[in-house]
Design a protein around this motif. Sequence first.
Motif, PDB file in Angstrom:
ATOM      1  N   UNK A 153      52.969  16.709  72.498  1.00  0.00           N
ATOM      2  CA  UNK A 153      52.145  17.661  73.135  1.00  0.00           C
ATOM      3  C   UNK A 153      53.051  18.952  73.243  1.00  0.00           C
ATOM      4  N   UNK A 154      52.695  20.017  73.302  1.00  0.00           N
ATOM      5  CA  UNK A 154      53.325  21.191  73.631  1.00  0.00           C
ATOM      6  C   UNK A 154      53.879  21.036  74.965  1.00  0.00           C
ATOM      7  N   UNK A 155      54.896  21.865  75.398  1.00  0.00           N
ATOM      8  CA  UNK A 155      55.613  21.580  76.689  1.00  0.00           C
ATOM      9  C   UNK A 155      55.250  22.392  77.644  1.00  0.00           C
ATOM     10  N   UNK A 156      54.222  23.422  77.346  1.00  0.00           N
ATOM     11  CA  UNK A 156      53.826  24.256  78.260  1.00  0.00           C
ATOM     12  C   UNK A 156      52.474  23.689  79.073  1.00  0.00           C
ATOM     13  N   UNK A 157      51.630  24.427  79.824  1.00  0.00           N
ATOM     14  CA  UNK A 157      50.728  23.989  80.535  1.00  0.00           C
ATOM     15  C   UNK A 157      49.391  23.706  79.748  1.00  0.00           C
ATOM     16  N   UNK A 158      49.566  24.144  78.345  1.00  0.00           N
ATOM     17  CA  UNK A 158      48.314  23.816  77.469  1.00  0.00           C
ATOM     18  C   UNK A 158      48.090  22.391  77.231  1.00  0.00           C
ATOM     19  N   UNK A 159      49.268  21.867  76.874  1.00  0.00           N
ATOM     20  CA  UNK A 159      49.209  20.480  76.147  1.00  0.00           C
ATOM     21  C   UNK A 159      48.779  20.427  74.972  1.00  0.00           C
ATOM     22  N   UNK A 160      49.014  21.418  74.166  1.00  0.00           N
ATOM     23  CA  UNK A 160      48.419  21.318  72.794  1.00  0.00           C
ATOM     24  C   UNK A 160      48.823  20.339  71.898  1.00  0.00           C
TER      25      UNK A 160
END
Length: 326
Positions: A267-274
């Motif tokens: 998952x992406x490391x930002x708050x979006x968790x893409x």
Amino acid sequence: MKEKAKKEVIIIGGGPIGIACALEYKKRNWDYLIIEKGALTNSLFNYPKNMTFFSTSEKLEIDEIPFISNNPKPNRDEALEYYRRVTTSNQLNINLYETVVSIEKLAKHFKISTNKSSYTSNYVIICTGFYDIPKLLNVPGESLPKVTHYYKEAHNYSMQDIVVVGASNSAVDAALEIWRKGGRVTMVVRGKTIGERVKYWVRPDIINRIEEGSIKAYYNSEITEIKEEEVVIKTPNGTINIPNDYVVALTGYLPNFELLIDSGIKLSDDEKHIPQYNKETMETNVEGLYLAGVICGGKETHKWFIENSRIHAKLIAENLETKIKE
């Protein structure tokens, strides 16, 4: 637990996109199976009874099967009828009320464990949507029986003091319907106004009801505590307590990130968790494991919906066709 026969493809999630995937694979005579933890199109089934889609019926069609609606925009019941008929008429292979617990990548195949059985499969497609895990308020009293994170209909809220939390489509629809059925509605909105993405024919309605005083709204506000007979709201003008019988907290929902992470998907490391996937093939960083539908957006659940993710089924099928031939 008895292990069942191996499948070529297992589809996790029996919503519209899962059905679209199955239709593509049946045309190719692949040995596939849909595993759905609830009813067919479980998320749609749990929508409010009087919900109307933003999209028109032709944009909800899958595999070019006509969706005939009596309304300019179809409602929940029409959608349930459509996807049910598509599934049954095409005799799609689907197991309902079976929950996938884990997806394990082995040397040359996957092992899929459920609450009822286990399977092996060469390829797996996850299209589980995002409607099963509500975003919690995380305040004292949220576990009281008077609190719900889902809304079905308004009748039981008639002549009661109702707090609706949120300003999205679901919150606005609930607030208007409960008010029209005789409920005394107060909205608690974290932002400064009603959400910009609220259906264009509904947004003026809720704003007018608020401006005329029929529905009370506290903007830039949030609930800090829920009590048996009242709620505590933090507003720009200070903390207030208001009488309350029920709290309908419609603050959004989250995908099952735990299943993705445990399956090895990054998952992406930002708050979006893409989740990580190839946009041309829908294959994740785990070879042979694909994503389709709303699950692709991580926490940005407003980015993908039936209308613009129907194509995922064909993208995956075209990629799998090459792999299966090889």
